[in-house]
Design an enzyme around this catalytic site. Structure first.
Site, PDB file in Angstrom:
ATOM      1  N   LYS A   1      -3.452  36.666 -28.793  1.00 19.43           N
ATOM      2  CA  LYS A   1      -3.814  35.483 -28.008  1.00 19.43           C
ATOM      3  C   LYS A   1      -5.335  35.350 -28.050  1.00 19.43           C
ATOM      4  O   LYS A   1      -6.060  36.222 -27.560  1.00 19.43           O
ATOM      5  CB  LYS A   1      -3.322  35.637 -26.569  1.00 19.43           C
ATOM      6  CG  LYS A   1      -3.716  34.449 -25.691  1.00 19.43           C
ATOM      7  CD  LYS A   1      -3.027  34.498 -24.342  1.00 19.43           C
ATOM      8  CE  LYS A   1      -3.521  33.391 -23.423  1.00 19.43           C
ATOM      9  NZ  LYS A   1      -2.833  33.355 -22.143  1.00 19.43           N
TER      10      LYS A   1
ATOM     11  N   LYS B   1      -1.124  32.843 -30.767  1.00 17.57           N
ATOM     12  CA  LYS B   1      -1.481  31.670 -29.959  1.00 17.57           C
ATOM     13  C   LYS B   1      -2.985  31.457 -30.014  1.00 17.57           C
ATOM     14  O   LYS B   1      -3.717  32.417 -29.828  1.00 17.57           O
ATOM     15  CB  LYS B   1      -1.027  31.930 -28.524  1.00 17.57           C
ATOM     16  CG  LYS B   1      -1.337  30.814 -27.558  1.00 17.57           C
ATOM     17  CD  LYS B   1      -1.039  31.268 -26.161  1.00 17.57           C
ATOM     18  CE  LYS B   1      -1.544  30.187 -25.215  1.00 17.57           C
ATOM     19  NZ  LYS B   1      -1.602  30.588 -23.868  1.00 17.57           N
TER      20      LYS B   1
HETATM   21  C1  PBG Z   1      -1.701  31.830 -19.005  1.00 19.13           C
HETATM   22  C2  PBG Z   1      -1.483  30.866 -20.105  1.00 19.13           C
HETATM   23  C3  PBG Z   1      -2.344  29.904 -20.631  1.00 19.13           C
HETATM   24  C4  PBG Z   1      -1.618  29.193 -21.587  1.00 19.13           C
HETATM   25  C5  PBG Z   1      -0.360  29.762 -21.633  1.00 19.13           C
HETATM   26  N1  PBG Z   1      -0.301  30.803 -20.732  1.00 19.13           N
HETATM   27  C6  PBG Z   1      -3.736  29.568 -20.253  1.00 19.13           C
HETATM   28  C7  PBG Z   1      -4.838  30.458 -20.611  1.00 19.13           C
HETATM   29  O1  PBG Z   1      -4.671  31.554 -21.144  1.00 19.13           O
HETATM   30  O2  PBG Z   1      -5.965  30.073 -20.297  1.00 19.13           O
HETATM   31  C8  PBG Z   1      -2.104  28.025 -22.383  1.00 19.13           C
HETATM   32  C9  PBG Z   1      -1.033  27.147 -22.936  1.00 19.13           C
HETATM   33  C10 PBG Z   1      -1.493  25.863 -23.531  1.00 19.13           C
HETATM   34  O3  PBG Z   1      -2.693  25.549 -23.626  1.00 19.13           O
HETATM   35  O4  PBG Z   1      -0.599  25.111 -23.923  1.00 19.13           O
HETATM   36  N2  PBG Z   1      -2.703  32.739 -19.186  1.00 19.13           N
END
Ligand code: PBG
Length: 326
Positions: free
Chosen positions: A196, A249
């Protein structure tokens, strides 16, 4: 052998021939539809930064999911917007928390016809908006793990099929696996947000759920986009800690990482086509600069071709309905 006996255009001559030789296809059953359940909402609230998307009151969740299922999309990923936030995000593991209620509702209604997934992370539930417990402006890794365990177990008690830890704390997969097993939930799977990245493409999501960090950013726990070897280490650790599905991601700027995931691991690979990627397409389509349907099909097929078995996307329902028209 080459030209003129080889002519690549022979198999491109008609639509039927082109379909016959197509080897990468997006299928509705590999898509996951994100859902925002909002404890404060009485009616669906449009999300400005995620066009044509809504925060849903609990009573609308089953209906929205039913429509998604009708199109052949059999999985949803739940996010919660709680009515109260605090320092430790206690709404994240409340028995009657908004996501826990959402899970119960959906599993009651659809049973095993539907796969219910949940995001396991504190940022929507904390006053400071960080993904973990904060002490002296530090996001404390090991202390956060206990909270993630409670959150995952509370989702399991409500009947979730798959939990998706996304806070990027070290050891989160191992701790969640142990907590689930110790509580008798050894059949609940883990989809790890393994690679991520700290991405500007989440800005739209944070606006939607109001989770932008009140100080600093997420770069001390999410990955830097200049790193690819590190993604392999993250995925290897998560695979060893018991992740059932490995996720990358965002998706579009990280197709190389998706491809690495697919070639280095045997677990199913998921890719999250995030909110900012969705918003870009929507914005250009609204300006009349892109054909939305053509753009989405090309982009999602690209994510699949890179190696994603599963795609989480805000386009899931629409794309499924377009695919069903073929
Ligand atoms: C929770 C989370 C996030 C997203 C998914 N789970 C936000 C982040 O990490 O700031 C983002 C999903 C998206 O932008 O579609 N941490």
């Amino acid at each position: 052998m080459g030209f003129p006996s080889v002519r690549m255009r022979r198999l491109r001559r008609t639509p039927a021939l082109r379909h016959l030789v197509t080897n990468i296809r997006v299928h509705p059953s590999n898509l996951v539809y994100p859902l925002f359940v909002d404890e404060n909402a009485k009616t669906p609230v449009p999300i400005n930064s995620i066009p044509d998307y809504y925060r849903l009151p609990i009573d609308y969740v089953a209906d929205a999911t039913g429509k998604t299922l009708e199109q052949g999309v059999k999985a949803v990923l739940l996010f919660g917007i709680p009515s109260k936030r605090d320092e430790t995000g206690s709404g994240a593991f409340a028995v009657d928390g908004i996501v826990q209620r959402g899970i119960r509702k959906l599993k009651n209604e659809f049973e095993d016809e539907l796969v219910v997934m949940t995001d396991v992370c504190l940022c929507e539930y904390t006053t400071h908006g960080h993904c973990g417990i904060v002490k002296d402006k530090e996001i404390v890794n090991d202390h956060t793990l206990e909270f993630l365990q409670k959150m995952a177990v509370s989702h399991a008690e409500a009947g979730v099929d798959i939990v998706a830890p996304s806070s990027m704390m070290d050891g989160q997969v191992r701790f969640i696996r142990e907590a689930l097993d110790d509580s008798g939930f050894d059949e609940v799977a883990i989809m790890a947000y393994s690679a991520k990245y700290a991405s500007c493409f989440y800005g739209t999501f944070r606006e939607a759920v109001d989770s932008a960090p009140s100080f600093g950013d997420r770069k001390c726990y999410q990955m830097g986009y200049g790193n690819s070897d590190e993604a392999l280490r993250e995925m290897e650790l998560d695979a060893n800690e018991g992740a059932d599905i490995l996720m990358v991601k965002p998706a579009l700027p990280y197709l190389d990482i998706i491809s690495l995931a697919k070639s280095n691991f045997t677990a199913p690979v998921a890719a999250y086509n995030v909110s900012g990627e969705y918003a870009m397409v929507k914005a250009a389509a609204r300006m009349g600069w892109l054909d939305e349907k053509a753009a989405v099909l090309e982009l999602l097929t690209g994510i699949k071709r890179a190696g994603a078995d599963i795609i989480v996307t805000y386009f899931a329902k629409d794309v499924a309905s377009w695919l069903n028209q073929f």
